[in-house]
Design a protein around this motif. Structure first.
Motif, PDB file in Angstrom:
ATOM      1  N   LEU A   1     -10.914   0.765  -3.208  1.00 46.21           N
ATOM      2  CA  LEU A   1     -10.871   2.154  -3.261  1.00 46.21           C
ATOM      3  C   LEU A   1      -9.945   3.049  -2.096  1.00 46.21           C
ATOM      4  O   LEU A   1      -9.469   3.899  -2.219  1.00 46.21           O
ATOM      5  CB  LEU A   1     -12.188   2.781  -3.408  1.00 46.21           C
ATOM      6  CG  LEU A   1     -12.370   4.203  -3.660  1.00 46.21           C
ATOM      7  CD1 LEU A   1     -11.978   4.752  -4.882  1.00 46.21           C
ATOM      8  CD2 LEU A   1     -13.858   4.546  -3.279  1.00 46.21           C
ATOM      9  N   ILE A   2     -10.446   2.384  -0.818  1.00 47.72           N
ATOM     10  CA  ILE A   2      -9.841   2.935   0.353  1.00 47.72           C
ATOM     11  C   ILE A   2      -8.166   2.520   0.413  1.00 47.72           C
ATOM     12  O   ILE A   2      -7.543   3.292   0.742  1.00 47.72           O
ATOM     13  CB  ILE A   2     -10.469   2.400   1.733  1.00 47.72           C
ATOM     14  CG1 ILE A   2     -11.798   2.958   1.592  1.00 47.72           C
ATOM     15  CG2 ILE A   2      -9.585   2.636   2.930  1.00 47.72           C
ATOM     16  CD1 ILE A   2     -12.653   2.508   2.829  1.00 47.72           C
ATOM     17  N   SER A   3      -7.976   1.390  -0.151  1.00 49.61           N
ATOM     18  CA  SER A   3      -6.445   0.719   0.048  1.00 49.61           C
ATOM     19  C   SER A   3      -5.694   1.582  -1.302  1.00 49.61           C
ATOM     20  O   SER A   3      -4.638   2.283  -0.692  1.00 49.61           O
ATOM     21  CB  SER A   3      -6.646  -0.555  -0.399  1.00 49.61           C
ATOM     22  OG  SER A   3      -5.453  -0.897  -0.745  1.00 49.61           O
ATOM     23  N   SER A   4      -6.426   1.943  -2.318  1.00 50.31           N
ATOM     24  CA  SER A   4      -5.873   2.723  -3.240  1.00 50.31           C
ATOM     25  C   SER A   4      -5.463   4.219  -2.600  1.00 50.31           C
ATOM     26  O   SER A   4      -4.606   4.543  -2.698  1.00 50.31           O
ATOM     27  CB  SER A   4      -6.812   2.814  -4.357  1.00 50.31           C
ATOM     28  OG  SER A   4      -6.165   3.788  -5.477  1.00 50.31           O
ATOM     29  N   ALA A   5      -6.501   4.854  -2.186  1.00 43.70           N
ATOM     30  CA  ALA A   5      -6.374   6.099  -1.402  1.00 43.70           C
ATOM     31  C   ALA A   5      -5.340   6.174  -0.625  1.00 43.70           C
ATOM     32  O   ALA A   5      -4.568   7.041  -0.424  1.00 43.70           O
ATOM     33  CB  ALA A   5      -7.822   6.785  -0.951  1.00 43.70           C
ATOM     34  N   THR A   6      -5.397   5.062   0.552  1.00 48.12           N
ATOM     35  CA  THR A   6      -4.341   5.199   1.439  1.00 48.12           C
ATOM     36  C   THR A   6      -2.959   5.251   0.755  1.00 48.12           C
ATOM     37  O   THR A   6      -1.947   5.728   1.280  1.00 48.12           O
ATOM     38  CB  THR A   6      -4.691   3.786   2.414  1.00 48.12           C
ATOM     39  OG1 THR A   6      -6.066   3.751   2.919  1.00 48.12           O
ATOM     40  CG2 THR A   6      -3.875   3.650   3.518  1.00 48.12           C
ATOM     41  N   LYS A   7      -2.842   4.131  -0.013  1.00 51.75           N
ATOM     42  CA  LYS A   7      -1.630   3.933  -0.970  1.00 51.75           C
ATOM     43  C   LYS A   7      -1.219   5.218  -1.180  1.00 51.75           C
ATOM     44  O   LYS A   7      -0.182   5.632  -1.185  1.00 51.75           O
ATOM     45  CB  LYS A   7      -1.920   2.836  -1.834  1.00 51.75           C
ATOM     46  CG  LYS A   7      -0.497   2.324  -2.387  1.00 51.75           C
ATOM     47  CD  LYS A   7      -0.705   1.228  -3.508  1.00 51.75           C
ATOM     48  CE  LYS A   7       0.488   0.664  -3.786  1.00 51.75           C
ATOM     49  NZ  LYS A   7       0.523  -0.245  -4.685  1.00 51.75           N
ATOM     50  N   SER A   8      -2.129   5.851  -1.931  1.00 52.62           N
ATOM     51  CA  SER A   8      -1.933   7.250  -2.736  1.00 52.62           C
ATOM     52  C   SER A   8      -1.290   8.080  -1.485  1.00 52.62           C
ATOM     53  O   SER A   8      -0.528   9.202  -2.029  1.00 52.62           O
ATOM     54  CB  SER A   8      -3.026   7.855  -3.232  1.00 52.62           C
ATOM     55  OG  SER A   8      -2.868   8.886  -3.862  1.00 52.62           O
ATOM     56  N   LEU A   9      -2.106   8.287  -0.342  1.00 47.09           N
ATOM     57  CA  LEU A   9      -1.834   9.183   0.594  1.00 47.09           C
ATOM     58  C   LEU A   9      -0.477   8.875   1.143  1.00 47.09           C
ATOM     59  O   LEU A   9       0.169   9.835   1.362  1.00 47.09           O
ATOM     60  CB  LEU A   9      -3.056   9.151   1.621  1.00 47.09           C
ATOM     61  CG  LEU A   9      -4.169  10.036   1.524  1.00 47.09           C
ATOM     62  CD1 LEU A   9      -5.091   9.788   2.383  1.00 47.09           C
ATOM     63  CD2 LEU A   9      -3.809  11.716   1.185  1.00 47.09           C
ATOM     64  N   ARG A  10      -0.187   7.581   1.317  1.00 35.17           N
ATOM     65  CA  ARG A  10       1.096   7.282   1.903  1.00 35.17           C
ATOM     66  C   ARG A  10       2.137   7.743   1.025  1.00 35.17           C
ATOM     67  O   ARG A  10       3.021   8.201   1.265  1.00 35.17           O
ATOM     68  CB  ARG A  10       1.445   5.687   2.012  1.00 35.17           C
ATOM     69  CG  ARG A  10       0.595   5.257   3.413  1.00 35.17           C
ATOM     70  CD  ARG A  10       1.060   3.948   3.776  1.00 35.17           C
ATOM     71  NE  ARG A  10       0.034   3.383   4.702  1.00 35.17           N
ATOM     72  CZ  ARG A  10      -0.502   2.527   4.812  1.00 35.17           C
ATOM     73  NH1 ARG A  10      -0.756   1.618   3.936  1.00 35.17           N
ATOM     74  NH2 ARG A  10      -1.296   2.183   6.212  1.00 35.17           N
ATOM     75  N   MET A  11       2.203   7.500  -0.399  1.00 38.93           N
ATOM     76  CA  MET A  11       3.187   8.036  -1.416  1.00 38.93           C
ATOM     77  C   MET A  11       3.146   9.347  -1.397  1.00 38.93           C
ATOM     78  O   MET A  11       4.259  10.042  -1.227  1.00 38.93           O
ATOM     79  CB  MET A  11       2.612   7.529  -2.806  1.00 38.93           C
ATOM     80  CG  MET A  11       2.923   6.117  -2.987  1.00 38.93           C
ATOM     81  SD  MET A  11       2.362   5.328  -4.610  1.00 38.93           S
ATOM     82  CE  MET A  11       3.296   6.215  -5.655  1.00 38.93           C
TER      83      MET A  11
END
Length: 137
Positions: A1-11
């Motif tokens: 979830l954190i990884s996905s949120a981080t990825k989403s924030l990076r994008m």
């Protein structure tokens, strides 16, 4: 979830950075266009100021010529006015002299008529005396 949120924030961050770069590029282009427009306007102002200076110079030169011409015409008018005054004075003197001469001629003519009449009477008297002396012994 954190990884996905981080990825989403990076994008999202990348998208925002891209938008920011695009906006900065557009702003830089607009700044460049505005700078070109400012330079063009400055050039136009310089040209117009030069034209205005030239027009002022031409107008001042034209005004100087007009002032000189007005001064010349004024002097000429003054001279003509003085000549007119002198001519009027001379005309007055000539008219006065003419009047005096006419009076003199009139008097001389009257004297001549009187002398002619007296001469005529004297002739008649001489003729009468000759006639009378011719009849006298």
């Amino acid at each position: 979830l954190i990884s996905s949120a981080t990825k989403s924030l990076r994008m999202e961050t990348e998208i925002l950075e891209k938008k920011l770069q695009d906006a900065q590029m557009k702003l830089a282009e607009k700044d460049g266009d505005k700078e070109k427009e400012i330079q063009g306007l400055k050039r136009l102002i310089s040209e117009l100021e030069f034209q205005l200076t030239m027009e002022k110079s031409n107008n001042e030169s034209f005004l100087d010529k007009l002032r000189k011409e007005i001064k010349h015409k004024s002097d000429e008018l003054e001279k003509l006015s003085q000549e007119k005054t002198q001519l009027i004075h001379s005309l007055s003197q000539v008219q006065e002299e003419n009047s005096l001469l006419q009076d003199t001629v009139r008097r001389e003519c009257e004297e001549r008529f009187e002398l002619t009449a007296a001469l005529g009477r004297a002739r008649e008297q001489v003729l009468e005396l000759r006639r009378l002396s011719g009849t006298l012994p």
